[in-house]
Design a protein around this motif. Sequence first.
Motif, PDB file in Angstrom:
ATOM      1  N   PRO A   1       0.810  -1.222   0.000  1.00  0.00           N
ATOM      2  CA  PRO A   1       0.000   0.000   0.000  1.00  0.00           C
ATOM      3  C   PRO A   1       0.844   1.274   0.000  1.00  0.00           C
ATOM      4  N   GLY A   2       0.577   2.135  -0.965  1.00  0.00           N
ATOM      5  CA  GLY A   2       1.235   3.427  -1.039  1.00  0.00           C
ATOM      6  C   GLY A   2       2.600   3.418  -1.679  1.00  0.00           C
ATOM      7  N   CYS A   3       3.155   2.246  -2.016  1.00  0.00           N
ATOM      8  CA  CYS A   3       4.494   2.173  -2.607  1.00  0.00           C
ATOM      9  C   CYS A   3       4.382   2.291  -4.117  1.00  0.00           C
ATOM     10  N   GLU A   4       5.209   3.160  -4.698  1.00  0.00           N
ATOM     11  CA  GLU A   4       5.150   3.388  -6.132  1.00  0.00           C
ATOM     12  C   GLU A   4       6.471   3.082  -6.819  1.00  0.00           C
ATOM     13  N   VAL A   5       7.263   2.166  -6.245  1.00  0.00           N
ATOM     14  CA  VAL A   5       8.482   1.705  -6.913  1.00  0.00           C
ATOM     15  C   VAL A   5       8.064   0.947  -8.169  1.00  0.00           C
ATOM     16  N   PRO A   6       8.584   1.289  -9.342  1.00  0.00           N
ATOM     17  CA  PRO A   6       8.166   0.611 -10.572  1.00  0.00           C
ATOM     18  C   PRO A   6       8.367  -0.900 -10.489  1.00  0.00           C
ATOM     19  N   ALA A   7       7.447  -1.625 -11.104  1.00  0.00           N
ATOM     20  CA  ALA A   7       7.477  -3.088 -11.019  1.00  0.00           C
ATOM     21  C   ALA A   7       8.752  -3.665 -11.627  1.00  0.00           C
ATOM     22  N   ASP A   8       9.289  -3.011 -12.654  1.00  0.00           N
ATOM     23  CA  ASP A   8      10.494  -3.559 -13.275  1.00  0.00           C
ATOM     24  C   ASP A   8      11.726  -3.394 -12.396  1.00  0.00           C
ATOM     25  N   ARG A   9      11.595  -2.669 -11.286  1.00  0.00           N
ATOM     26  CA  ARG A   9      12.699  -2.565 -10.328  1.00  0.00           C
ATOM     27  C   ARG A   9      12.395  -3.321  -9.045  1.00  0.00           C
ATOM     28  N   CYS A  10      11.352  -4.130  -9.061  1.00  0.00           N
ATOM     29  CA  CYS A  10      10.938  -4.883  -7.879  1.00  0.00           C
ATOM     30  C   CYS A  10      11.376  -6.338  -7.975  1.00  0.00           C
ATOM     31  N   ASP A  11      11.388  -7.011  -6.831  1.00  0.00           N
ATOM     32  CA  ASP A  11      11.543  -8.458  -6.806  1.00  0.00           C
ATOM     33  C   ASP A  11      10.201  -9.098  -7.131  1.00  0.00           C
ATOM     34  N   VAL A  12      10.240 -10.326  -7.653  1.00  0.00           N
ATOM     35  CA  VAL A  12       9.014 -11.099  -7.859  1.00  0.00           C
ATOM     36  C   VAL A  12       8.856 -12.028  -6.659  1.00  0.00           C
ATOM     37  N   ASP A  13       7.835 -11.775  -5.879  1.00  0.00           N
ATOM     38  CA  ASP A  13       7.627 -12.488  -4.609  1.00  0.00           C
ATOM     39  C   ASP A  13       6.540 -13.549  -4.747  1.00  0.00           C
ATOM     40  N   HIS A  14       6.780 -14.715  -4.124  1.00  0.00           N
ATOM     41  CA  HIS A  14       5.744 -15.739  -4.002  1.00  0.00           C
ATOM     42  C   HIS A  14       4.824 -15.348  -2.844  1.00  0.00           C
ATOM     43  N   VAL A  15       3.549 -15.123  -3.124  1.00  0.00           N
ATOM     44  CA  VAL A  15       2.603 -14.748  -2.069  1.00  0.00           C
ATOM     45  C   VAL A  15       2.558 -15.857  -1.017  1.00  0.00           C
ATOM     46  N   SER A  16       2.286 -17.081  -1.447  1.00  0.00           N
ATOM     47  CA  SER A  16       2.435 -18.254  -0.584  1.00  0.00           C
ATOM     48  C   SER A  16       3.851 -18.767  -0.772  1.00  0.00           C
ATOM     49  N   ARG A  17       4.574 -18.892   0.311  1.00  0.00           N
ATOM     50  CA  ARG A  17       6.016 -19.136   0.237  1.00  0.00           C
ATOM     51  C   ARG A  17       6.347 -20.410  -0.541  1.00  0.00           C
TER      52      ARG A  17
END
Length: 475
Positions: free
Chosen positions: A347-363
């Motif tokens: 919520p509220g974070c606007e870091v571009p997706a191409d600079r983000c990690d790809v996270d597994h919602v369920s580990r």
Amino acid sequence: MDDFPLVPNPPSFEVRFVSGVVVDMGRQDWPSEPRRRWSIETSTDPAVVAVRRANRSIVEAAVQCAPSGGADVVAHHARVQAKLSVTRSRAETYTDIGLLCERMPQLKAHLRKGIFSIDHLRLLARSVDGVRHEDTARAEEALIEVLTPRRDGQQVPGPRALFRKVTKAIHGVDEHARPVDHTDPDPPAVTCAEMIPVPDGDAVPEVDPPAGVDPRDGGTLTRRVSVDTYDPTATVITVTLPPEDAEEVVAILDAVCREMSCSRADGVLHLARGTVDTSVTLNLYREITSDVAATSGGHWLDAMATDAFMERVTHLRIPGHEATEAYTPTRRMVEFLEGVYVTCTYPGCEVPADRCDVDHVSRYNHADPDSGGPTDTRNLHPLCRGHHQLKTLGWIDATKADDGAVMWSSVDDGHIYVTEPTGPLAGYARTSFAAQASRRFRTVREHNERRQAQRAAQQAALAAARTAATEEVPF
């Protein structure tokens, strides 16, 4: 009246008497469904309550700052600036918001709930600059729809994410009313426009400037290169581009930096000197029935820019959910997620997706992958490195709905926050029965068409073989 109770309207009946006969006209007012509300509306946290109150005060102050139609612009802004003890830029912002409320009264009632900050309000106010008078009602309805959450308790998107949705909504009303990106409230002043020196004694050649270039300042408001040589120890070169062009330049520059393991400043020199050879893939998202497309950064193009970008397209792909047995998602999966979310889903974070990690919602279970969360786009989302670490440490937790929304819960206070996908592929994150039926319809028909084509080819080959056999001379 800080919060709004969810009390449905009581039912009412109308009964009339006609010639002594009672006529029941039936129920006239049915109970309305509870209104969906943003998370900031339902929170009782003292800080949130104070922010709602402050946001409402901004709207009320802006309403009082609305000028009359014949007022002088400079004089009015000067009066507002002096009365409120604010900068000239902020005085203009209050005036713009006041004019928006005056023009769209239903939207004003929506804004008076105190949901949106002054940054949101400023962008909203400038988004209707190009809307014609006869389209005001449609534009107002479109904006209210954008400002209404899809689910109760949804998190308010950031100003940039909201502006992208507003841009698409206004474009749907009138493509010529598409708002200009005013996400920079106080753009830096240009100290020295680009000038091409001419040697002394030489006449200035009369050459027509390139299309779209203003010869007075070396560029347009959206395409401009300015050179500041005031500081003798450094030269500041400022390049101003439309968002889609800037996204392309930054992608190329970052690719050069990765290739050469250098900073962006050195990357610019490599590009200028031609000492690097690299390739970049840019993703463009477009619905089949739409005349406009969007970049992976979430910038919606106009029809002309869409046509220009489409001329450069080399590969086409139908996006959709995918999965892999490996821990690391494929590039296709990452590009799909970038098109769905655009930014980090916290919520509220606007870091571009191409600079983000790809996270597994369920580990993901490395020891036993079959028992852990799968590497499936339905179980993946982009998270910036900081929020990814918080989730890994267990301080925050996330669950993902079928429609792509991500529900966040905090270990400290137990509150739930919801973020919705806002990218150009947001609609592909959820599947309706109608879409599913349409997809199945196409799949079945395409399958049968291929099967019939194969059968026709086999029959033609068999007929040719039989003809050849009958024409052979017997021995």
